[in-house]
Design a protein around this motif. Structure first.
Motif, PDB file in Angstrom:
ATOM      1  N   PHE B  89     -27.191 -13.406   1.311  1.00 40.92           N
ATOM      2  CA  PHE B  89     -26.770 -14.073   3.436  1.00 40.92           C
ATOM      3  C   PHE B  89     -27.944 -13.203   4.262  1.00 40.92           C
ATOM      4  N   SER B  90     -27.923 -13.727   5.098  1.00 45.86           N
ATOM      5  CA  SER B  90     -29.215 -12.939   5.805  1.00 45.86           C
ATOM      6  C   SER B  90     -29.092 -13.219   7.330  1.00 45.86           C
ATOM      7  N   LEU B  91     -27.674 -14.148   7.727  1.00 48.91           N
ATOM      8  CA  LEU B  91     -27.727 -14.352   9.185  1.00 48.91           C
ATOM      9  C   LEU B  91     -27.251 -12.787   9.474  1.00 48.91           C
ATOM     10  N   TYR B  92     -26.933 -12.515  10.889  1.00 51.00           N
ATOM     11  CA  TYR B  92     -26.451 -11.844  11.805  1.00 51.00           C
ATOM     12  C   TYR B  92     -25.576 -11.867  11.516  1.00 51.00           C
ATOM     13  N   ASP B  94     -22.968  -9.959  12.562  1.00 59.53           N
ATOM     14  CA  ASP B  94     -21.759  -9.700  13.892  1.00 59.53           C
ATOM     15  C   ASP B  94     -22.795 -10.417  15.045  1.00 59.53           C
ATOM     16  N   PHE B 103     -30.471 -18.987  17.605  1.00 61.80           N
ATOM     17  CA  PHE B 103     -31.872 -17.481  17.012  1.00 61.80           C
ATOM     18  C   PHE B 103     -32.846 -18.102  17.031  1.00 61.80           C
TER      19      PHE B 103
END
Ligand SMILES: Nc1ncnc2c1ncn2[C@@H]1O[C@H](COP(=O)(O)OP(=O)(O)OP(=O)(O)O)[C@@H](O)[C@H]1O
Ligand SMILES: [Mg+2]
Lengths: 382, 309
Positions: B89-92, B94, B103
């Motif tokens: 998983f590489s979305l933000y 926070d 975004f």
């Protein structure tokens, strides 16, 4: 002997030992951090040990002389002989000398009035004016103290003149402490602190920004999106310019209210150049972020950069007192230029014209940092 | 098949990390509108290949195009048209669901990013949870969000790296329905997976092991290529039988499937010789069955391991 207590102790020790071994293994793997831990302290000790000098000599001095004769020459020689004054500039007008003082190019201005020799011979007791930039009381103080002996040295060389006329010296040296006549330390420290605090906070803001993306794994997505390194950098720096600006404004308000530091020059100019300084530091922090492999390294780099900023920028110790090589290091630090700007605007009423060189230096340092950052930014995961 | 457009075409792609070759001389072609499955054991180079396709890694040698753009020199153009869903998983974490989607919409320069994000939230069935932080989502929901973010800019090519790992069966079915709908509209999908049922939903598959592409084509082609002969034996004590058969020459693969056993070999005669002693036992029933995809894969994997050692 309680086996229970022993069991607990050996268990706790084992677990602590396990942690210790793990930490050492991780430390060993992180070569850069390991290197900086051993190497940097030694370098900094040598660097600062040789560079810092609290009784500075050979301070840059501008001369304004209207006549060239034996007497004026021996006055100048006597000043030089104190080893505090180093005649670096020759001014043609008073305005030129003032400009150099305001911009911080020289710390002293020496003016020998027209018709000096004739006045001395006539017994008029003319005055040699020594104007000191007293915004840094330490740098100016010792040098001014050495002026006492100058008259007798000067006249002792030039025999044709009676040293005293009715037991008073044949001429006098009038000191003029500009910008901070009462030698209030806070007047000098607070403008410097503004820059020092900003440097520290701005660096940390951006130093972590790229490494954080890498450590959290968000970099992989980001790199696969159509966004360029320059765009990432601008987007990451911009918000902190605003935060830095608010910070700077707060510090200035407190400086005015609590420490009664004046703002002799233009507040708008101070705001503009502060913004430039903030952007320069953010760019440098961002550059560290693109070079460091993890957040710990980025923080280490920021600290390694911060220390010379405090010690070699003229914030704590007089810049003019440092050896030449240390001054060159200082010139490469944004804080050095910003301290000249803040002291110039707040204490000396410096204008944009006086600060062109410092402004260009800040802009140059910022562009260099940004260029390195954009080029260093790894666009792939290779 | 009508003359279809090529979406991905690579030739001789090779990549190594610190001396270790991870992808070896890989060539493949994916047609536009196809769902192309990418299978292979852990560490076989699937992620590495996907990363090379979208410009995240530079191949050591080899060439190729994605959507007609050179993967070495034109990765900027590829990035604008490709959605890459990372394995991790590489979305933000926070940022909230809505903020993450906004975004992405802004980075891709879409008009009205807020509205696009709202639409994506509805499509994902996440209405009412849009303000939840992405890091607080459960594993399966994170995957769905990541897929939603990938599809948001309407890419022409989707590269999905194990998109359904940890996703429940119903959500997986919905996910594949969505993928098929997108492919029907013309989107090309290259998807890596470890699930056989998912492989069977692909138009074509490629099997890669230890960096080498071992089989490629439709399911039928891949099964046919293997020339594997399979018997299914059922009855009591098959576990005991499995142990004995595994050591027998001519038997390349023995795999239990519930109460029965799949026994397979590449050499028909040798296999039949090996099972002959047990074929006469009345307690076991032997049936010759076509090999399943899984049989083929397990066989390919063990064969390539032999080569590797
Ligand atoms: N950045 C890297 N540095 C060194 N080795 C790497 C790197 N990335 C991948 N590898 C190695 O390359 C090989 C292939 O990895 P890759 O992630 O492509 O496999 P995969 O097929 O995606 O596996 P999985 O099914 O487990 O996701 C592995 O042996 C891995 O250790
Ligand atoms: Mg993978």
């Amino acid at each position: 002997m309680s086996t229970l207590a022993q069991g607990w102790r050996s268990g706790a020790l084992m677990r602590a030992w396990a942690m210790l071994v793990k930490e050492f293994v991780q430390l060993k793997r992180d070569r850069l951090t390991f290197g900086t831990m051993i190497f940097i302290p030694v370098v900094q000790l040598l660097l600062f040990g040789y560079a810092i000098n609290t009784t500075p000599r050979n301070l840059p001095t501008a001369l304004l002389v209207y006549e060239d004769n034996d007497l004026t020459r021996s006055v100048i020689a006597a000043l030089s002989n104190t080893s505090y004054f180093h005649m670096t500039h020759v001014a043609r007008t008073e305005a030129e000398m003032d400009h150099w003082l305001r911009s911080g190019t020289v710390l002293f201005g020496v003016e020998i009035p027209p018709g000096f020799e004739r006045s001395v011979r006539r017994g008029d007791r003319p005055a040699v004016l020594v104007v000191a930039d007293a915004s840094d009381p330490v740098a100016a103080g010792t040098a001014l103290g050495a002026l006492e002996g100058v008259i007798s040295t000067a006249l002792g060389r030039d025999r044709g003149i009676p040293e005293t006329v009715q037991s008073v010296p044949a001429f006098e040296i009038r000191q003029h402490r500009r910008y901070n006549p009462a030698a209030v330390t806070s007047l000098n420290i607070v403008p410097g602190l503004l820059g020092t605090i900003l440097t520290m906070t701005m660096l940390i803001f951006t130093a972590l920004s790229v490494t954080r993306e890498i450590e959290r794994g968000t970099m992989e997505s980001l790199l696969a999106m159509p966004i360029k390194p320059l765009e990432i950098m601008l987007g990451k720096i911009a918000p902190y310019i605003l935060i830095g600006f608010i910070q700077a404004a707060l510090i200035v308000v407190f400086a005015l209210v609590l420490f009664e530091v004046p703002i002799a020059g233009s507040l708008i100019l101070l705001a503009l150049l502060s913004t430039l300084f903030i952007a320069a530091n953010l760019s440098i922090g961002y550059t560290f972020s693109t070079i460091a492999e993890n957040q710990l390294q980025a923080i280490q780099m920021s600290f390694m950069f911060f220390l010379p900023n405090i010690l070699l920028s003229g914030f704590m110790f007089p810049f003019a007192g440092m050896p030449r090589w240390a001054q060159w290091i200082g010139e490469a630090l944004p804080l050095t230029h910003y301290i000249r700007i803040t002291r110039g605007i707040m204490l000396k009423g410096a204008t944009m014209q006086d600060l062109v060189a410092e402004t260009l230096a800040l802009a140059f340092l910022m562009l260099v940092a940004m260029t390195i950052a954009v080029r260093r930014f790894r666009r792939t995961l290779d | 098949m009508p003359a279809a457009e090529v979406a991905i075409e690579v030739e001789g792609l090779t990549k190594s990390f610190s001396g270790k070759v991870v992808v070896k001389n890989l060539s493949m072609r994916v047609m536009k509108g196809q769902i192309y499955g990418f299978l292979g054991p852990n560490g076989s180079g699937k992620t590495t290949t996907l990363r090379m396709l979208c410009g995240l890694l530079t191949p050591d040698s080899g060439k190729g195009t994605a959507l007609g753009y050179d993967i070495r020199t034109n990765s900027d153009a590829i990035k604008r048209r490709v959605g890459y869903m990372t394995q991790r998983f590489s979305l933000y974490q926070d940022l909230s669901i809505r903020e993450n989607l906004e975004f992405v919409a802004r980075v891709y320069g879409l008009d009205a990013p807020e509205q696009r994000a709202r639409e994506a939230i509805t499509r994902l069935g996440l209405n009412g949870r849009e303000e939840q932080l992405a890091g607080e989502l459960s594993g399966g929901w994170k995957q769905r969000l990541a897929l939603g973010a990938c599809i948001l800019p309407q890419p022409s090519l989707l590269l999905l790296d194990e998109p359904t790992a940890g996703v429940d069966p119903k959500a997986r079915r919905e996910f594949w329905a969505e993928i098929h709908k997108l492919a029907a509209e013309g989107m090309t999908v290259l998807v890596s997976t470890h699930y056989m049922d998912e492989a069977e939903r692909c138009h074509e598959i490629a099997y890669i092991a230890y960096g080498t592409l071992l089989a490629q084509g439709t399911i039928q082609e891949v099964i046919a290529q293997s020339r594997l002969v399979t018997y299914t034996v059922s009855g009591p004590d098959v576990a005991e039988l499995a142990e004995k058969l595994a050591k027998a020459p001519g038997v390349d693969m023995v795999a239990p499937f519930g109460a029965s056993l799949h026994v397979a070999g590449r050499d028909e005669e040798a296999l039949e010789a090996a099972i002959a002693p047990y074929g006469r036992e009345p307690k076991w029933t032997w049936v010759r069955t076509p090999p399943s995809l899984e049989d083929v894969f397990i066989d390919l994997m063990s064969a390539s391991k032999d080569n590797f050692q």
